[in-house]
Motif scaffolding. Structure first.
Motif, PDB file in Angstrom:
ATOM      1  N   CYS A  24       0.836  -1.198   0.000  1.00  0.00           N
ATOM      2  CA  CYS A  24       0.000   0.000   0.000  1.00  0.00           C
ATOM      3  C   CYS A  24       0.871   1.247   0.000  1.00  0.00           C
ATOM      4  O   CYS A  24       1.810   1.353   0.782  1.00  0.00           O
ATOM      5  N   CYS A  25       0.547   2.188  -0.872  1.00  0.00           N
ATOM      6  CA  CYS A  25       1.188   3.499  -0.890  1.00  0.00           C
ATOM      7  C   CYS A  25       0.124   4.504  -0.477  1.00  0.00           C
ATOM      8  O   CYS A  25      -1.001   4.451  -0.972  1.00  0.00           O
ATOM      9  N   SER A  26       0.475   5.419   0.402  1.00  0.00           N
ATOM     10  CA  SER A  26      -0.518   6.353   0.891  1.00  0.00           C
ATOM     11  C   SER A  26       0.075   7.755   0.985  1.00  0.00           C
ATOM     12  O   SER A  26       1.237   7.927   1.350  1.00  0.00           O
ATOM     13  N   CYS A  27      -0.731   8.762   0.608  1.00  0.00           N
ATOM     14  CA  CYS A  27      -0.282  10.156   0.631  1.00  0.00           C
ATOM     15  C   CYS A  27      -1.499  11.049   0.799  1.00  0.00           C
ATOM     16  O   CYS A  27      -2.436  10.972   0.012  1.00  0.00           O
ATOM     17  N   GLN A  48      -4.452   6.085  -7.993  1.00  0.00           N
ATOM     18  CA  GLN A  48      -4.804   6.392  -6.611  1.00  0.00           C
ATOM     19  C   GLN A  48      -6.313   6.304  -6.436  1.00  0.00           C
ATOM     20  O   GLN A  48      -7.074   6.743  -7.290  1.00  0.00           O
ATOM     21  N   SER A  51      -6.768   8.269  -0.700  1.00  0.00           N
ATOM     22  CA  SER A  51      -5.406   8.764  -0.469  1.00  0.00           C
ATOM     23  C   SER A  51      -4.379   7.660  -0.650  1.00  0.00           C
ATOM     24  O   SER A  51      -3.226   7.820  -0.295  1.00  0.00           O
ATOM     25  N   ARG A  52      -4.811   6.518  -1.194  1.00  0.00           N
ATOM     26  CA  ARG A  52      -3.843   5.412  -1.315  1.00  0.00           C
ATOM     27  C   ARG A  52      -3.994   4.653  -2.613  1.00  0.00           C
ATOM     28  O   ARG A  52      -4.982   4.772  -3.324  1.00  0.00           O
ATOM     29  N   GLU A  54      -2.864   0.574  -4.210  1.00  0.00           N
ATOM     30  CA  GLU A  54      -2.467  -0.757  -3.750  1.00  0.00           C
ATOM     31  C   GLU A  54      -1.920  -1.588  -4.903  1.00  0.00           C
ATOM     32  O   GLU A  54      -2.352  -1.452  -6.039  1.00  0.00           O
ATOM     33  N   CYS A  70       7.559   3.912  -3.162  1.00  0.00           N
ATOM     34  CA  CYS A  70       6.542   4.623  -3.943  1.00  0.00           C
ATOM     35  C   CYS A  70       7.008   6.045  -4.188  1.00  0.00           C
ATOM     36  O   CYS A  70       7.474   6.706  -3.261  1.00  0.00           O
ATOM     37  N   TYR A  72       5.392   9.644  -5.367  1.00  0.00           N
ATOM     38  CA  TYR A  72       4.110  10.303  -5.589  1.00  0.00           C
ATOM     39  C   TYR A  72       4.292  11.355  -6.684  1.00  0.00           C
ATOM     40  O   TYR A  72       5.183  12.211  -6.592  1.00  0.00           O
ATOM     41  N   SER A  82       8.639   7.573  -0.815  1.00  0.00           N
ATOM     42  CA  SER A  82       8.497   6.877   0.467  1.00  0.00           C
ATOM     43  C   SER A  82       9.845   6.321   0.899  1.00  0.00           C
ATOM     44  O   SER A  82      10.802   6.285   0.126  1.00  0.00           O
TER      45      SER A  82
END
Length: 184
Positions: A24-27, A48, A51-52, A54, A70, A72, A82
């Motif tokens: 999971c990448c989240s921003c 996206q 906010s994430r 996968e 990740c 962004y 990240s």
């Protein structure tokens, strides 16, 4: 300000061959995309949602292990990166440990909390995972306990633990059942 990007495994832990997990990448920022890198090579762009984003790994093989990042991106510009997420794929031969928490699943802010990860085998060490965090806490070898002296709201969430034995090689256990800690 500069957005921060987090990367984590859901569920966390060492993955057995044939197992599955999700990166999971989240921003908390805008509506850009994430580019997933593995060992410094661009793997793919992730759309996206919220906010994430996968990326699922199913039927894992040794080729899936490595360090993932990740980036962004908004309008072709990389705004943030990240930390590295180390994904391990290795044989799991030991049963999952048992995770418990004292004084209980629901505590108030400032409480002293102890996580206990117990194994049938004398383990060399255990890791405590909090879903959504990249880094695991190392449980002390003597008690297999992890002490939080004063829990805060941010310490709440879904915990699990995983242990290993060092023989000629390292042997991993399965991941414990999850345990939800609520901090009021």
């Amino acid at each position: 300000g500069v957005p921060t990007v987090s990367i984590f495994l859901k569920p966390p832990g060492v993955i057995p061959p044939g197992g599955s997990t999700t990166i999971c990448c989240s921003c908390q920022h805008g509506y850009g995309n994430f580019i997933l890198y593995k060992d410094g090579h661009q793997l793919r762009t992730l759309e996206q949602s919220g906010s994430r984003a996968e990326f699922s790994i199913s039927n894992a093989t040794y080729k899936d292990k490595g360090t993932y990042n990740c980036h962004y991106v908004e309008r072709g510009t990389v705004l943030a990166r990240s930390d590295g997420l180390d994904v391990m794929v290795t044989g799991i031969r030991l049963p999952g440990p048992n995770l418990s928490v004292l004084p209980g699943h629901e505590v108030t802010t400032g409480t002293h909390v102890i996580f206990r990860c117990t194994t049938i085998h004398r383990s060399t060490g255990c890791f405590l995972y909090l879903e959504g965090q990249n880094r695991a806490q190392v449980l002390s070898r003597e008690q297999d306990d992890y002490n939080f002296s004063h829990v805060q709201k941010g310490d709440g969430g879904r915990y699990s633990c995983q242990c290993f034995i060092k023989n000629a090689s390292i042997e991993w256990s399965a991941v414990s059942k999850t345990l939800d800690l609520v901090v009021r």
